[in-house]
Design a protein around this motif. Structure first.
Motif, PDB file in Angstrom:
ATOM      1  N   ALA A   1      11.753   9.676  -3.981  1.00  0.00           N
ATOM      2  CA  ALA A   1      10.866  10.447  -3.105  1.00  0.00           C
ATOM      3  C   ALA A   1       9.694   9.578  -2.655  1.00  0.00           C
ATOM      4  O   ALA A   1       9.295   9.615  -1.492  1.00  0.00           O
ATOM      5  CB  ALA A   1      10.367  11.696  -3.828  1.00  0.00           C
TER       6      ALA A   1
ATOM      7  N   VAL B   1       9.678   6.263  -2.496  1.00  0.00           N
ATOM      8  CA  VAL B   1      10.192   5.248  -1.570  1.00  0.00           C
ATOM      9  C   VAL B   1      10.417   5.858  -0.190  1.00  0.00           C
ATOM     10  O   VAL B   1      10.083   5.265   0.839  1.00  0.00           O
ATOM     11  CB  VAL B   1      11.512   4.641  -2.106  1.00  0.00           C
ATOM     12  CG1 VAL B   1      12.180   3.788  -1.034  1.00  0.00           C
ATOM     13  CG2 VAL B   1      11.225   3.790  -3.333  1.00  0.00           C
ATOM     14  N   ALA B   2      10.964   7.079  -0.200  1.00  0.00           N
ATOM     15  CA  ALA B   2      11.209   7.752   1.074  1.00  0.00           C
ATOM     16  C   ALA B   2       9.902   7.973   1.822  1.00  0.00           C
ATOM     17  O   ALA B   2       9.806   7.746   3.023  1.00  0.00           O
ATOM     18  CB  ALA B   2      11.914   9.085   0.837  1.00  0.00           C
TER      19      ALA B   2
ATOM     20  N   LEU C   1       7.137   6.297   1.378  1.00  0.00           N
ATOM     21  CA  LEU C   1       6.600   4.994   1.782  1.00  0.00           C
ATOM     22  C   LEU C   1       7.310   4.479   3.021  1.00  0.00           C
ATOM     23  O   LEU C   1       6.694   3.959   3.946  1.00  0.00           O
ATOM     24  CB  LEU C   1       6.772   3.975   0.646  1.00  0.00           C
ATOM     25  CG  LEU C   1       5.780   4.072  -0.514  1.00  0.00           C
ATOM     26  CD1 LEU C   1       6.175   3.097  -1.601  1.00  0.00           C
ATOM     27  CD2 LEU C   1       4.368   3.782  -0.030  1.00  0.00           C
ATOM     28  N   SER C   2       8.629   4.675   3.028  1.00  0.00           N
ATOM     29  CA  SER C   2       9.396   4.158   4.159  1.00  0.00           C
ATOM     30  C   SER C   2       9.060   4.911   5.435  1.00  0.00           C
ATOM     31  O   SER C   2       9.193   4.393   6.530  1.00  0.00           O
ATOM     32  CB  SER C   2      10.897   4.247   3.876  1.00  0.00           C
ATOM     33  OG  SER C   2      11.293   5.598   3.818  1.00  0.00           O
TER      34      SER C   2
END
Lengths: 231, 130
Positions: B7, B9-10, B12-13
């Motif tokens: 979550a 990473v998502a 952040l991306s």
């Protein structure tokens, strides 16, 4: 065999279901990353753009949305299955309760409150909010995981969608606009339909088919009409 | 825990167009416009993405610097906004709009002289890749 070795073997054997599937999950996730990066780079190559390494791909929205769109649907499947099977029945299926047990059942049947056993979880023996929470904790956690995964899908999906739009010389859209987009709903619905098909298939096929030794199946010799019996 | 990590990473991306990336795209775009404005077309060509540069040379049948000089590109001024998603960026300047992409060498212009079209269609651009 030393006592320690025996204990170690006992640990692996006692937890082999979780450990095996957990390890396989990591292997397959890695394989998805490798194949996903290759596909992503093929798209970039067509437009003459810089291709990216595996590390960059692991941090990309493209990878994140592909992972989370599948996660949310799996957690949704288990959430619906856990809550649905409280009330919904399938005659002859080991996935269903016996036909007269539809509903949340009595505290006696569920070993709750005054009917808790000495080895019952502590919160099952309480009579306040802790019992209410604990008696729904499996479904609730699945629901929370579903919502978090779906949120993550929406956020990463919006980023991946916008990256693609910029490559196509289109202006990016807001997160709210993305929530109403065909891309978001197509990603969600294509996963949901497959999960629902799997649940319906399991419920009905387990009425007539058997898998010797599996608790997901009735005993091989059980009648087709036997409901709520696990092998 | 793993779920939480993904979550993050998502998120952040999605939101992770760091200030450094935004600055990088903005600087490259402004440098491109300054090079055009000062007639330094050789430098401007170096700031073009390879595909866009090849396309320009192929269409004009001239080396990039000469081909770029003959283009009717608007001159961009101050930055109005910058959108960065992943390795792609949209830089809106006063007078011009650029699309950029991140390469190992830095941000490069993939399309210039762009203007929005009605509806959800791609921007029309004076200069772009294939």
């Amino acid at each position: 065999m030393t006592a320690e070795g025996s204990r170690e073997r006992g640990f692996w054997r006692s937890n082999s279901l979780t450990l095996s599937f957990g390890a396989a999950f990591l292997v397959v996730l890695g394989a998805q990353a490798v194949s996903g990066r290759a596909e992503f780079n093929e798209q970039l190559a067509v437009q003459g753009l810089q291709q990216i390494g595996l590390g960059d791909y692991l941090m990309s929205s493209d990878f994140a949305v592909d992972v989370t769109e599948n996660w949310q649907s799996e957690f949704l499947q288990f959430f619906l299955y856990i809550f649905g099977t409280v009330y919904l029945l399938q005659r002859g299926s080991p996935e269903s309760k016996e036909l007269h047990k539809a509903g949340t059942e009595s505290e006696r049947d569920q070993h709750m409150g005054d009917h808790a056993r000495p080895d019952s979880p502590r919160w099952a023996a309480t009579k306040d909010w802790r019992q209410a929470v604990y008696s729904r904790s499996l479904g609730l956690v699945m629901a929370v995981f579903f919502l978090l995964s779906w949120l993550a899908q929406s956020v990463s999906g919006a980023a991946a969608f916008n990256e693609l739009r910029l490559r196509q010389l289109q202006a990016p859209v807001s997160w709210a606009s993305y929530l109403a987009s065909a891309d978001f709903w197509n990603r969600s619905l294509q996963n949901w339909q497959s999960e629902l098909l799997a649940v319906a298939s399991m419920a009905i096929l387990s009425v007539y088919l058997r898998q010797r030794g599996s608790p997901e199946s009735k005993p091989v010799g059980a009648s087709h009409g036997a409901t709520g019996v696990e092998g | 825990m793993l779920l939480g990590a993904v979550a993050v990473v998502a998120a952040l991306s999605a939101c992770g167009a760091s200030q450094a990336r935004r600055d990088g795209a903005t600087e490259a775009g402004r440098f491109f416009e300054e090079s055009l404005g000062s007639g330094n077309f050789r430098v401007a060509c170096e700031l073009l993405a390879p595909e866009s540069r090849d396309q320009l040379e192929e269409e004009e049948k001239k080396p990039c610097a000469q081909a770029l000089a003959s283009q009717d590109l608007p001159r961009g001024g101050g930055v109005r906004s910058v959108d960065v998603h992943g390795r792609q960026a949209l830089l809106r300047l006063h007078g011009d709009t650029l699309f950029l992409s991140q390469f190992d060498e830095g941000w490069r212009v993939t399309a210039a002289g762009c203007a929005p079209e009605p509806g959800d269609t791609p921007y029309s651009c004076v200069l772009k890749g294939a």
